[in-house]
Structure formats: C-alpha cells, structure tokens
Motif scaffolding. Structure first.
Motif, PDB file in Angstrom:
ATOM      1  N   ARG A 163     -31.519  61.019  83.722  1.00  0.00           N
ATOM      2  CA  ARG A 163     -30.124  61.473  83.756  1.00  0.00           C
ATOM      3  C   ARG A 163     -29.175  60.332  84.107  1.00  0.00           C
ATOM      4  N   ARG A 164     -29.633  59.389  84.934  1.00  0.00           N
ATOM      5  CA  ARG A 164     -28.791  58.222  85.230  1.00  0.00           C
ATOM      6  C   ARG A 164     -28.560  57.394  83.972  1.00  0.00           C
ATOM      7  N   VAL A 165     -29.604  57.212  83.176  1.00  0.00           N
ATOM      8  CA  VAL A 165     -29.450  56.459  81.933  1.00  0.00           C
ATOM      9  C   VAL A 165     -28.464  57.167  81.008  1.00  0.00           C
ATOM     10  N   VAL A 166     -28.588  58.481  80.910  1.00  0.00           N
ATOM     11  CA  VAL A 166     -27.655  59.253  80.085  1.00  0.00           C
ATOM     12  C   VAL A 166     -26.233  59.084  80.605  1.00  0.00           C
ATOM     13  N   TRP A 167     -26.056  59.170  81.916  1.00  0.00           N
ATOM     14  CA  TRP A 167     -24.727  59.005  82.531  1.00  0.00           C
ATOM     15  C   TRP A 167     -24.113  57.681  82.112  1.00  0.00           C
ATOM     16  N   ALA A 168     -24.903  56.603  82.193  1.00  0.00           N
ATOM     17  CA  ALA A 168     -24.382  55.280  81.845  1.00  0.00           C
ATOM     18  C   ALA A 168     -24.074  55.182  80.352  1.00  0.00           C
ATOM     19  N   LEU A 169     -24.956  55.703  79.525  1.00  0.00           N
ATOM     20  CA  LEU A 169     -24.735  55.643  78.081  1.00  0.00           C
ATOM     21  C   LEU A 169     -23.496  56.432  77.673  1.00  0.00           C
ATOM     22  N   GLU A 170     -23.260  57.555  78.332  1.00  0.00           N
ATOM     23  CA  GLU A 170     -22.098  58.381  77.991  1.00  0.00           C
ATOM     24  C   GLU A 170     -20.780  57.667  78.271  1.00  0.00           C
ATOM     25  N   GLY A 175     -22.189  55.688  72.957  1.00  0.00           N
ATOM     26  CA  GLY A 175     -22.739  57.003  73.195  1.00  0.00           C
ATOM     27  C   GLY A 175     -24.241  56.998  73.437  1.00  0.00           C
ATOM     28  N   VAL A 176     -24.772  58.205  73.679  1.00  0.00           N
ATOM     29  CA  VAL A 176     -26.171  58.361  74.040  1.00  0.00           C
ATOM     30  C   VAL A 176     -27.063  58.152  72.824  1.00  0.00           C
ATOM     31  N   GLY A 177     -28.168  57.420  73.029  1.00  0.00           N
ATOM     32  CA  GLY A 177     -29.167  57.207  71.983  1.00  0.00           C
ATOM     33  C   GLY A 177     -30.542  57.507  72.523  1.00  0.00           C
ATOM     34  N   PRO A 178     -31.588  57.239  71.743  1.00  0.00           N
ATOM     35  CA  PRO A 178     -32.954  57.560  72.171  1.00  0.00           C
ATOM     36  C   PRO A 178     -33.329  56.875  73.489  1.00  0.00           C
ATOM     37  N   ILE A 179     -33.992  57.628  74.345  1.00  0.00           N
ATOM     38  CA  ILE A 179     -34.424  57.131  75.652  1.00  0.00           C
ATOM     39  C   ILE A 179     -35.938  57.294  75.762  1.00  0.00           C
ATOM     40  N   ALA A 180     -36.623  56.219  76.115  1.00  0.00           N
ATOM     41  CA  ALA A 180     -38.076  56.239  76.268  1.00  0.00           C
ATOM     42  C   ALA A 180     -38.453  56.330  77.741  1.00  0.00           C
ATOM     43  N   GLU A 212     -33.233  70.299  77.867  1.00  0.00           N
ATOM     44  CA  GLU A 212     -31.810  70.146  78.177  1.00  0.00           C
ATOM     45  C   GLU A 212     -31.028  69.578  76.988  1.00  0.00           C
ATOM     46  N   GLY A 213     -31.750  69.221  75.930  1.00  0.00           N
ATOM     47  CA  GLY A 213     -31.101  68.653  74.756  1.00  0.00           C
ATOM     48  C   GLY A 213     -30.952  67.151  74.789  1.00  0.00           C
ATOM     49  N   LEU A 214     -31.661  66.492  75.703  1.00  0.00           N
ATOM     50  CA  LEU A 214     -31.545  65.044  75.832  1.00  0.00           C
ATOM     51  C   LEU A 214     -32.595  64.346  74.960  1.00  0.00           C
ATOM     52  N   PRO A 215     -32.218  63.213  74.334  1.00  0.00           N
ATOM     53  CA  PRO A 215     -33.110  62.520  73.391  1.00  0.00           C
ATOM     54  C   PRO A 215     -34.132  61.635  74.111  1.00  0.00           C
ATOM     55  N   VAL A 216     -35.001  62.270  74.892  1.00  0.00           N
ATOM     56  CA  VAL A 216     -35.978  61.560  75.706  1.00  0.00           C
ATOM     57  C   VAL A 216     -37.371  61.801  75.129  1.00  0.00           C
ATOM     58  N   SER A 217     -38.188  60.748  75.059  1.00  0.00           N
ATOM     59  CA  SER A 217     -39.546  60.882  74.538  1.00  0.00           C
ATOM     60  C   SER A 217     -40.485  59.958  75.294  1.00  0.00           C
ATOM     61  N   GLY A 218     -41.790  60.153  75.075  1.00  0.00           N
ATOM     62  CA  GLY A 218     -42.809  59.349  75.739  1.00  0.00           C
ATOM     63  C   GLY A 218     -43.902  60.240  76.275  1.00  0.00           C
ATOM     64  N   PRO A 219     -44.692  59.758  77.225  1.00  0.00           N
ATOM     65  CA  PRO A 219     -44.675  58.395  77.781  1.00  0.00           C
ATOM     66  C   PRO A 219     -45.293  57.379  76.832  1.00  0.00           C
ATOM     67  N   TYR A 220     -44.719  56.179  76.842  1.00  0.00           N
ATOM     68  CA  TYR A 220     -45.181  55.087  75.997  1.00  0.00           C
ATOM     69  C   TYR A 220     -45.813  53.996  76.861  1.00  0.00           C
ATOM     70  N   PRO A 221     -46.833  53.307  76.338  1.00  0.00           N
ATOM     71  CA  PRO A 221     -47.436  52.217  77.112  1.00  0.00           C
ATOM     72  C   PRO A 221     -46.376  51.243  77.612  1.00  0.00           C
ATOM     73  N   ALA A 222     -46.453  50.924  78.900  1.00  0.00           N
ATOM     74  CA  ALA A 222     -45.399  50.120  79.524  1.00  0.00           C
ATOM     75  C   ALA A 222     -45.373  48.691  79.019  1.00  0.00           C
ATOM     76  N   ASP A 223     -46.482  48.200  78.470  1.00  0.00           N
ATOM     77  CA  ASP A 223     -46.510  46.796  78.056  1.00  0.00           C
ATOM     78  C   ASP A 223     -45.800  46.544  76.733  1.00  0.00           C
TER      79      ASP A 223
END
Length: 304
Positions: A163-170, A175-180, A212-223
C-alpha cells in the motif's frame, strides 16, 4: 510558488553543501526555506540575506567530517521544526539532507528520522518508499536483526508495504503500475522445498491485495525481480527485508535513490545517501541526488 523546506541534516556532513549546490543549480519553480545552523552554513557558503532561514544555532564547536551528539541535536531540532512548519502551512514540502543516525541516537530518543516523523505527524503508518529510475520499492520489515526477519514477516506487513508503494505511485504523474512481491526463500521456496513463507504468508497477502483491485503479483525469486523491474515489467517492488531491497537497488543505481515518506500529509523526501563524513568540507560532494529530490517534490506538488 510552492515553498520547500530544506533540512540541512548533519552539519558536519555534506548535507549543507549538496543543498546549497542543488538550490544554485536547480532554482526554478519553488521557494527554498532553509532549516538548520545558519552560522555554519554561511561560514561555508557565504551570506544568504535574501533566503528565508530557520536557525538552529550550534551550542558547541562543529568540525566538518566529525559528527557528534551536538550534530545529532541540530539535525533533530531541524527535523522537528520542519514538521511544525509543514503542519501549520508555512512550507508545502520537506526535503531532508543526510543525517548521521548514530549522532541522532546519542542526542535524542530517536534512532532514525522515521520515528520522529511518525510521532510528529501523528501517524504510525508513515514509512519509507525508495524511488530510483522510476521504480518504487518498499520493505515489509525494517531495521531489525536478520534472525528476526521470519518472525516479523506477516501478511499484514506485506500488505502495508504494498500500500505504501501504491501511495507513492499515485502521487506521480505516471500513476499506479504493476507491483511485484519478492520471495523470501531461494527459488521462491520451490513448492515448499526451501521454506513455506511463500505459501503461508506471501500468497495470501497478494491475493488480499488483488481483491482490493491492486495490480500486485508474485512472489517472485528475489535474485531476479529487480532486474525484471529495470526491464520494465514492474513499476514497484515489495521486498521483505531491508538489505534484500537495498542491495538490489544500490547495485543498479547507487546514490540515485530518493526516499519518500508515504502517508505524510505533504511531500516529505530525503536523499538516498549518507553524510559522507570522509569528504565533508572539501566542496567535492555531488548534488545530483538532492536535485532529484527537488524534482520528485515538484512532481508530487504538481508544479513545473
């Protein structure tokens, strides 16, 4: 024009220098308001009679390159003044120069700027997001021992970071884009072979955010997740602990990150580097990160 309050940071570090250079090189579209020790600033950079200055006088001698508890006190009182000015509308945004956390800790009850801002603005959810090369990242856990990370990692901590990332992107023009969301374990746990946090903590948090309708996906390998963000696959990344995100970002863009304090009532940002005590007082510090901070603030304020 909008008024930006510049906290000069640790007076023994490069904060006053990079702020002086940035204002000189990028003066357009805002009014600077300086907050810190005026005598030390003018001793180094000359009189500034036409500039608004909220003075935090030194009580003891300050030597460039040698941070002391007195430096921590000046930094603390400068931050508190900036919070006060922003809350009463005297400034429209806050830009903080680098501080020395050990000096702040010795001089006050604060071990960093974060609890000071949380207390000053009355919002415990206020926390940082780092922006670099158009990518925004937050961490689900903060400054804690490595051994404490698994216990501190919860669905709620992941949700709050996203949600912090969304806040900053907004608050940007793009605007808001994909978040991993990064994984905790090697190969994202590999189906539980290397740990169960991905299935037990991360996936439910991601599903909650998606509902919540947020474009969040994962989890993805951190490396590889930050490499994918640099390639354009993601505009934001939620990392799970401090160095997981910092190592990735600083390897790709050291000294370029801008710290944005999400959930503050006005734009509050700081540079992504430290006080650089080893080069303080030598007039060789690079102000480019401070200039990027000003650019981000102006974008958040909607001014050209």
């Amino acid at each position: 024009m909008k008024r930006i309050g510049f906290i000069l940071g640790d007076p023994a570090g490069i904060g006053p220098e990079v702020i002086a250079k940035a204002i000189q090189q990028y003066p357009e579209g805002y009014t600077p308001v300086l907050i810190g020790c005026r005598a030390l600033y003018e001793q180094a950079f000359g009189p500034c009679p036409d500039m608004e200055f909220y003075d935090v006088p030194a009580r003891k001698e300050i030597v460039a390159g040698h941070s002391t508890p007195e430096c921590g006190r000046i930094a603390m009182e400068s931050m508190l003044k900036a919070v006060e000015l922003s809350k009463n509308g005297a400034i429209d945004a806050v830009m903080m120069g680098p501080i020395t956390k050990s000096a702040l800790d010795m001089a006050s009850k604060y071990d960093s700027e974060l609890p000071l801002f949380q207390e000053g603005y009355g919002n415990p959810l206020l926390a940082s997001v780092v922006q670099g090369k158009g990518i925004y990242r937050a961490s689900a856990t903060g400054h804690i021992p490595f051994s404490a990370i698994p216990g501190a990692l919860t669905q709620e901590s992941v949700i709050r970071a996203a949600r912090r990332v969304v806040w900053a992107l907004e608050r940007t023009r793009e605007g808001v884009g994909p978040i991993a969301v990064a994984a905790l374990n090697p190969h994202a746990g590999d189906g539980g072979m290397y740990g169960d946090e991905e299935e037990r903590v991360l996936t439910p948090a991601i599903l909650h955010l998606q509902q919540e309708g947020l474009p969040v996906s994962g989890p993805y390998p951190a490396d590889t997740v930050f490499t994918r963000a640099l390639r354009g696959d993601f505009r934001g990344v939620v990392f799970l602990y401090h160095d997981q995100g910092n190592i990735a970002m600083k390897s790709a863009m050291f000294g370029e990150g801008v710290v944005i304090y999400a959930h503050a009532p006005c734009p509050v940002v700081s540079v992504g580097h430290g006080s650089a005590l080893d080069i303080a007082g030598k007039n060789i510090a690079d102000p480019s990160n401070t200039i990027e901070c000003i650019r981000i603030i102006k974008e958040m304020l909607g001014c050209s």
